[in-house]
Write a protein that holds these residues in place. Structure first.
Motif, PDB file in Angstrom:
ATOM      1  N   ASN A   1     -11.490  -1.374  -6.717  1.00 31.00           N
ATOM      2  CA  ASN A   1     -10.172  -1.025  -7.258  1.00 31.00           C
ATOM      3  C   ASN A   1      -9.055  -1.234  -6.244  1.00 31.00           C
ATOM      4  OD1 ASN A   1      -8.796  -0.180  -9.652  1.00 31.00           O
ATOM      5  ND2 ASN A   1      -8.308   1.756  -8.659  1.00 31.00           N
ATOM      6  N   CYS A   2      -9.242  -2.186  -5.340  1.00 27.71           N
ATOM      7  CA  CYS A   2      -8.210  -2.548  -4.375  1.00 27.71           C
ATOM      8  C   CYS A   2      -8.062  -4.059  -4.332  1.00 27.71           C
ATOM      9  CB  CYS A   2      -8.561  -2.057  -2.968  1.00 27.71           C
ATOM     10  SG  CYS A   2      -8.461  -0.260  -2.738  1.00 27.71           S
ATOM     11  N   ALA A   3      -6.871  -4.504  -4.006  1.00 32.03           N
ATOM     12  CA  ALA A   3      -6.620  -5.915  -3.771  1.00 32.03           C
ATOM     13  C   ALA A   3      -6.228  -6.102  -2.318  1.00 32.03           C
ATOM     14  CB  ALA A   3      -5.508  -6.425  -4.681  1.00 32.03           C
ATOM     15  N   GLY A   4      -6.660  -7.200  -1.722  1.00 27.19           N
ATOM     16  CA  GLY A   4      -6.330  -7.476  -0.340  1.00 27.19           C
ATOM     17  C   GLY A   4      -6.068  -8.952  -0.130  1.00 27.19           C
ATOM     18  N   ALA A   5      -5.267  -9.275   0.870  1.00 31.69           N
ATOM     19  CA  ALA A   5      -4.973 -10.663   1.188  1.00 31.69           C
ATOM     20  C   ALA A   5      -4.670 -10.806   2.678  1.00 31.69           C
ATOM     21  CB  ALA A   5      -3.789 -11.171   0.366  1.00 31.69           C
ATOM     22  N   ILE A   6      -4.987 -11.986   3.208  1.00 30.17           N
ATOM     23  CA  ILE A   6      -4.732 -12.310   4.605  1.00 30.17           C
ATOM     24  C   ILE A   6      -4.011 -13.647   4.650  1.00 30.17           C
ATOM     25  CG2 ILE A   6      -5.771 -12.702   6.880  1.00 30.17           C
ATOM     26  CD1 ILE A   6      -8.311 -11.284   5.608  1.00 30.17           C
ATOM     27  N   ALA A   7      -2.919 -13.713   5.389  1.00 29.16           N
ATOM     28  CA  ALA A   7      -2.178 -14.956   5.608  1.00 29.16           C
ATOM     29  C   ALA A   7      -2.211 -15.274   7.097  1.00 29.16           C
ATOM     30  CB  ALA A   7      -0.744 -14.828   5.122  1.00 29.16           C
ATOM     31  N   VAL A   8      -2.609 -16.487   7.432  1.00 30.63           N
ATOM     32  CA  VAL A   8      -2.743 -16.888   8.828  1.00 30.63           C
ATOM     33  C   VAL A   8      -2.108 -18.261   9.024  1.00 30.63           C
ATOM     34  CG1 VAL A   8      -4.333 -17.073  10.779  1.00 30.63           C
ATOM     35  CG2 VAL A   8      -5.023 -15.800   8.749  1.00 30.63           C
ATOM     36  N   ALA A   9      -1.373 -18.401  10.117  1.00 33.81           N
ATOM     37  CA  ALA A   9      -0.815 -19.702  10.476  1.00 33.81           C
ATOM     38  C   ALA A   9      -1.932 -20.558  11.044  1.00 33.81           C
ATOM     39  CB  ALA A   9       0.317 -19.542  11.487  1.00 33.81           C
ATOM     40  N   GLY A  10      -2.399 -21.519  10.261  1.00 32.52           N
ATOM     41  CA  GLY A  10      -3.501 -22.366  10.684  1.00 32.52           C
ATOM     42  C   GLY A  10      -4.381 -22.717   9.493  1.00 32.52           C
ATOM     43  N   THR A  11      -5.177 -23.749   9.670  1.00 33.73           N
ATOM     44  CA  THR A  11      -6.081 -24.189   8.609  1.00 33.73           C
ATOM     45  C   THR A  11      -7.477 -24.384   9.183  1.00 33.73           C
ATOM     46  OG1 THR A  11      -5.467 -26.504   9.001  1.00 33.73           O
ATOM     47  CG2 THR A  11      -4.232 -25.303   7.299  1.00 33.73           C
ATOM     48  N   ASN A  12      -8.445 -24.574   8.285  1.00 37.42           N
ATOM     49  CA  ASN A  12      -9.846 -24.775   8.674  1.00 37.42           C
ATOM     50  C   ASN A  12     -10.350 -23.641   9.553  1.00 37.42           C
ATOM     51  OD1 ASN A  12      -9.927 -27.363   7.358  1.00 37.42           O
ATOM     52  ND2 ASN A  12      -8.860 -28.233   9.127  1.00 37.42           N
ATOM     53  N   LEU A  13     -10.028 -22.437   9.151  1.00 37.35           N
ATOM     54  CA  LEU A  13     -10.423 -21.248   9.903  1.00 37.35           C
ATOM     55  C   LEU A  13     -11.699 -20.645   9.329  1.00 37.35           C
ATOM     56  CD1 LEU A  13      -6.861 -19.663  10.147  1.00 37.35           C
ATOM     57  CD2 LEU A  13      -8.084 -20.871  11.965  1.00 37.35           C
ATOM     58  N   GLN A  14     -12.438 -19.991  10.188  1.00 36.78           N
ATOM     59  CA  GLN A  14     -13.657 -19.302   9.771  1.00 36.78           C
ATOM     60  C   GLN A  14     -13.398 -17.804   9.790  1.00 36.78           C
ATOM     61  OE1 GLN A  14     -17.104 -20.079  12.191  1.00 36.78           O
ATOM     62  NE2 GLN A  14     -18.455 -18.768  10.994  1.00 36.78           N
ATOM     63  N   PHE A  15     -13.706 -17.143   8.685  1.00 37.28           N
ATOM     64  CA  PHE A  15     -13.466 -15.709   8.561  1.00 37.28           C
ATOM     65  C   PHE A  15     -14.781 -14.945   8.721  1.00 37.28           C
ATOM     66  CE2 PHE A  15      -9.844 -17.674   6.683  1.00 37.28           C
ATOM     67  CZ  PHE A  15      -8.790 -16.794   6.825  1.00 37.28           C
ATOM     68  N   LYS A  16     -14.720 -13.890   9.515  1.00 41.32           N
ATOM     69  CA  LYS A  16     -15.870 -12.999   9.684  1.00 41.32           C
ATOM     70  C   LYS A  16     -15.432 -11.581   9.320  1.00 41.32           C
ATOM     71  CE  LYS A  16     -18.311 -15.696  13.163  1.00 41.32           C
ATOM     72  NZ  LYS A  16     -18.956 -15.686  14.525  1.00 41.32           N
ATOM     73  N   TYR A  17     -16.356 -10.800   8.756  1.00 41.98           N
ATOM     74  CA  TYR A  17     -16.007  -9.523   8.170  1.00 41.98           C
ATOM     75  C   TYR A  17     -16.863  -8.418   8.782  1.00 41.98           C
ATOM     76  CZ  TYR A  17     -13.976 -12.731   4.778  1.00 41.98           C
ATOM     77  OH  TYR A  17     -13.271 -13.753   4.192  1.00 41.98           O
ATOM     78  N   TRP A  18     -16.183  -7.389   9.350  1.00 47.51           N
ATOM     79  CA  TRP A  18     -16.887  -6.323  10.040  1.00 47.51           C
ATOM     80  C   TRP A  18     -16.554  -4.958   9.429  1.00 47.51           C
ATOM     81  CZ3 TRP A  18     -19.875  -9.380  12.472  1.00 47.51           C
ATOM     82  CH2 TRP A  18     -19.427 -10.467  13.226  1.00 47.51           C
ATOM     83  N   ASP A  19     -17.559  -4.090   9.389  1.00 46.51           N
ATOM     84  CA  ASP A  19     -17.374  -2.679   9.044  1.00 46.51           C
ATOM     85  C   ASP A  19     -17.219  -1.903  10.347  1.00 46.51           C
ATOM     86  OD1 ASP A  19     -17.425  -2.166   6.220  1.00 46.51           O
ATOM     87  OD2 ASP A  19     -19.501  -2.873   6.204  1.00 46.51           O
ATOM     88  N   TYR A  20     -16.164  -1.109  10.447  1.00 48.68           N
ATOM     89  CA  TYR A  20     -15.905  -0.422  11.715  1.00 48.68           C
ATOM     90  C   TYR A  20     -16.980   0.618  12.021  1.00 48.68           C
ATOM     91  CZ  TYR A  20     -13.639   2.421  15.252  1.00 48.68           C
ATOM     92  OH  TYR A  20     -13.364   3.122  16.392  1.00 48.68           O
ATOM     93  N   PHE A  21     -17.341   1.438  11.050  1.00 52.03           N
ATOM     94  CA  PHE A  21     -18.308   2.515  11.296  1.00 52.03           C
ATOM     95  C   PHE A  21     -19.725   2.129  10.920  1.00 52.03           C
ATOM     96  CE2 PHE A  21     -14.720   5.685  11.226  1.00 52.03           C
ATOM     97  CZ  PHE A  21     -14.954   6.187  12.500  1.00 52.03           C
ATOM     98  N   ALA A  22     -20.017   0.866  10.769  1.00 49.53           N
ATOM     99  CA  ALA A  22     -21.372   0.440  10.362  1.00 49.53           C
ATOM    100  C   ALA A  22     -22.395   0.823  11.422  1.00 49.53           C
ATOM    101  CB  ALA A  22     -21.387  -1.060  10.148  1.00 49.53           C
TER     102      ALA A  22
END
Length: 240
Positions: free
Chosen positions: A219-240
């Motif tokens: 029930n949330c929406a999120g977005a990321i805008a970055v100056a640059g292309t061909n980027l690799q995104f990695k996703y971390w849980d802080y309290f994992a």
């Protein structure tokens, strides 16, 4: 998709690291998080009228410091921030040689962080509020083409579409350091089936931006805008 971050985390030039957390998970650690905040952050925390809002601020800010401390390899309490005219934080000039760029957004109990090297970055997180009059807001603040998409969509999908548009626009505006007054200037192309794409006429180099929609919490929406292309995104849980 969301993983536990490695102990010795490394951020490469073509990477964007995205962190998420439910701030309620930080409540047992509030004393520790409070101790690493700066004097001005503690003053800001005391200004909140409601205790819940104060706790959320302390948690979100303390987590940000701990995340950045891992990349900078310093104690979180020693990080110093500067602020742009519209309040966007950045690392003090003493840390400029690291070229670390970051942004943070929180909505209700949830927080989202994004970190990159060299590339300007913005992130936005919004919990979807079913009582929001999204059609009226879209008519007032969005481009005509965006309003048309929302107005013509089935009523049960209008909320989702509105908050997708909003997070994409705000992520870009935060990345560039401009304010919400430019909402209409940032046009987003998206459909219920297709991801968002930046459509910014008369803005140089607008094609050199990456825009990514994510759903870090239900029930949330999120977005990321970055100056640059061909980027690799990695996703971390802080309290994992």
């Amino acid at each position: 998709m969301w993983l536990k971050a490695p102990t010795n985390i490394e951020l490469l030039f073509n990477e964007v690291h995205v962190w998420r957390e439910n701030l309620d998970n930080a409540i047992p650690f509030l004393d520790d998080l409070t101790r690493i905040l700066s004097e001005d952050e503690l003053v800001r925390a005391k200004r909140f009228h409601f205790e819940q809002h104060r706790q959320r601020f302390i948690a979100a800010r303390g987590i940000l410091r701990n995340i950045l401390g891992r990349y900078l390899n310093i104690e979180a309490s020693k990080i110093k921030f500067g602020y742009e005219a519209r309040g966007k934080p950045f690392l003090d000039q003493n840390f400029h040689e690291n070229n670390l760029k970051f942004n943070v957004s929180h909505s209700q109990d949830f927080a989202l962080y994004a970190v990159s090297l060299n590339n300007s970055i913005g992130v936005d997180l919004e919990c979807i509020n079913s009582t929001t009059d999204v059609v009226s807001l879209a008519q007032r603040f969005f481009a005509p083409s965006e309003f048309a998409v929302i107005e013509s969509a089935p009523q049960e999908q209008q909320q989702q579409l509105f908050f997708r548009y909003w997070t994409c626009k705000e992520a870009y505006l935060k990345a560039t350091g401009t304010g919400l007054k430019d909402l209409q200037k940032v046009e987003i192309s998206l459909t219920l089936e297709q991801p968002a794409e930046l459509m910014i006429p008369n803005i140089p180099n607008s094609g050199e931006w990456s825009l990514l929609e994510i759903k870090p919490f239900s029930n949330c929406a999120g977005a990321i805008a970055v100056a640059g292309t061909n980027l690799q995104f990695k996703y971390w849980d802080y309290f994992a």
